[in-house]
Design an enzyme around this catalytic site. Structure first.
Site, short mmCIF file in Angstrom:
data_model
loop_
_atom_site.label_atom_id
_atom_site.label_comp_id
_atom_site.label_asym_id
_atom_site.label_seq_id
_atom_site.Cartn_x
_atom_site.Cartn_y
_atom_site.Cartn_z
CB SER A 1 -24.61 -12.20 124.15
OG SER A 1 -24.54 -12.67 122.83
CE1 TYR B 1 -30.02 -12.09 124.84
CE2 TYR B 1 -28.52 -11.86 122.98
CZ TYR B 1 -28.80 -12.35 124.25
OH TYR B 1 -27.85 -13.08 124.92
CE LYS C 1 -27.67 -10.70 127.26
NZ LYS C 1 -27.63 -11.04 128.70
#
Length: 336
Positions: free
Chosen positions: A138, A151, A155
């Site tokens: 992302s 999150y 990542k």
């Protein structure tokens, strides 16, 4: 022999769009996910393209389950040519209101799932010296944002793991490609079922892109391996901002806090963090009216390198011109 691809989190959103694209282009596809109803529907949709398909129920945070899934794919579909690590989860909340168990679970599903999937694929690919592994990341894995600390951290970890492994494969002359694909905000069901603790629903900030654009980029990474791919203008802008002016990027991220939340208050949601949310959902979410329909807006690290090389060449010519101009008066003085 049929080309075989495995897609984790392949029964909804970007995973489903990716699995369907590969099936439409002649691949045998295996999807790994948790919800049996969506697995059955995905297998039927994939098989409709006329090629073998397999749907496997497994939690990708379980390394043994992922290994067993890979063995089953090899046994029932054939040698795995490509593996797409797409599964993820998140918690939308200020960092200090997220529990240790929630941090651990997001790390397991969003980071360790990619480690386990990569290692399972490599056990088969290295022996054949062939294959492609795609890590779905992302823009938040380049430039972190508020309200999604676990999150973003997961990542970022994916990139570190992949870079280290890539260097090892180069050292050992293993012909297995590793690509990290950085995604923008995408119109997927994720925003309907992420765990929230803000008193508001999760919003997809503009611009919002089509999950099928992401599928095209992932398919490209398999057919034309690149080190990195940035999907959508926003992920590319995040990469540039983080590289050039990280302090300014911090302030811009802080200003974007509200854009991640819907205006109207709603009850907090348990989401799919520990258990799947039942029901058919498909590839798209609820932001269809704002969704960009482009299927070609992505850039690769090779294009970036060419731009950098071109700029370096222009800079070198400019310096050479300045040096020549600086020496010219001396030559003229020497002739007097």
């Amino acid at each position: 022999m049929a080309r075989v691809v495995v897609v984790t989190g392949g029964t909804s959103g970007i995973g489903l769009a990716t699995a369907l694209l590969f099936a439409a282009r002649g691949w045998s596809v295996a999807v790994i996910a948790r919800d049996q109803e969506r697995l059955d529907a995905a297998q039927a949709a994939l098989a409709a393209h006329g090629h073998p398909a397999l749907a496997i129920s497994a939690d990708v945070s379980d390394a043994q389950a992922v290994d067993a899934a890979a063995e089953r794919v090899e046994r029932e579909l054939g040698p795995i040519r490509a593996w797409v690590n797409n599964a993820m989860s998140t918690v939308v909340s200020p960092a200090d209101r997220i529990t240790p168990d929630e941090y651990r679970r997001v790390t397991e599903t969003t980071y360790l799932s990619q480690v386990f999937g990569t290692l399972a694929a490599l056990r088969h690919m290295k022996a054949r010296n062939r294959g492609a592994i795609v890590q779905v990341s992302s823009g938040l894995g380049i430039r972190a944002a508020p309200l999604q600390a676990p999150y973003c951290a997961a990542k970022f970890a994916v990139s570190g793991f992949t870079d280290a492994l890539r260097a090892e494969l180069i050292h050992d002359a293993v012909d297995v490609s590793l690509t990290v694909v950085y995604l923008p905000a995408v119109n997927t069901p994720q925003f309907n079922w992420a765990r929230t603790r803000t008193g508001h629903g999760q919003n997809a900030p503009d611009p919002v892109f089509d999950p099928r654009l992401c599928a095209e980029a992932i398919h490209y990474a398999v057919e034309h391996p690149r080190r990195e791919i940035w999907v959508g203008r926003s992920s590319l802008m995040m990469a540039v901002a983080q590289a050039v002016a990280p302090g300014l990027a911090d302030r811009k991220a802080a200003d974007a806090w509200e854009s991640q939340l819907e205006d109207h208050p709603v009850p907090d949601r348990a989401g799919n963090l520990f258990d799947p949310v039942p029901g058919q959902v498909g590839a798209e979410g609820r932001f269809g009216e704002r969704m960009k329909h482009t299927r070609t807006e992505f850039w690769t690290s090779r294009e970036r390198d060419l731009v950098v090389l071109g700029l370096a060449g222009v800079a070198a010519l400019g310096v050479a011109g300045l040096l020549t101009a600086a020496r010219a008066p001396r030559r003229l003085l020497g002739r007097r």
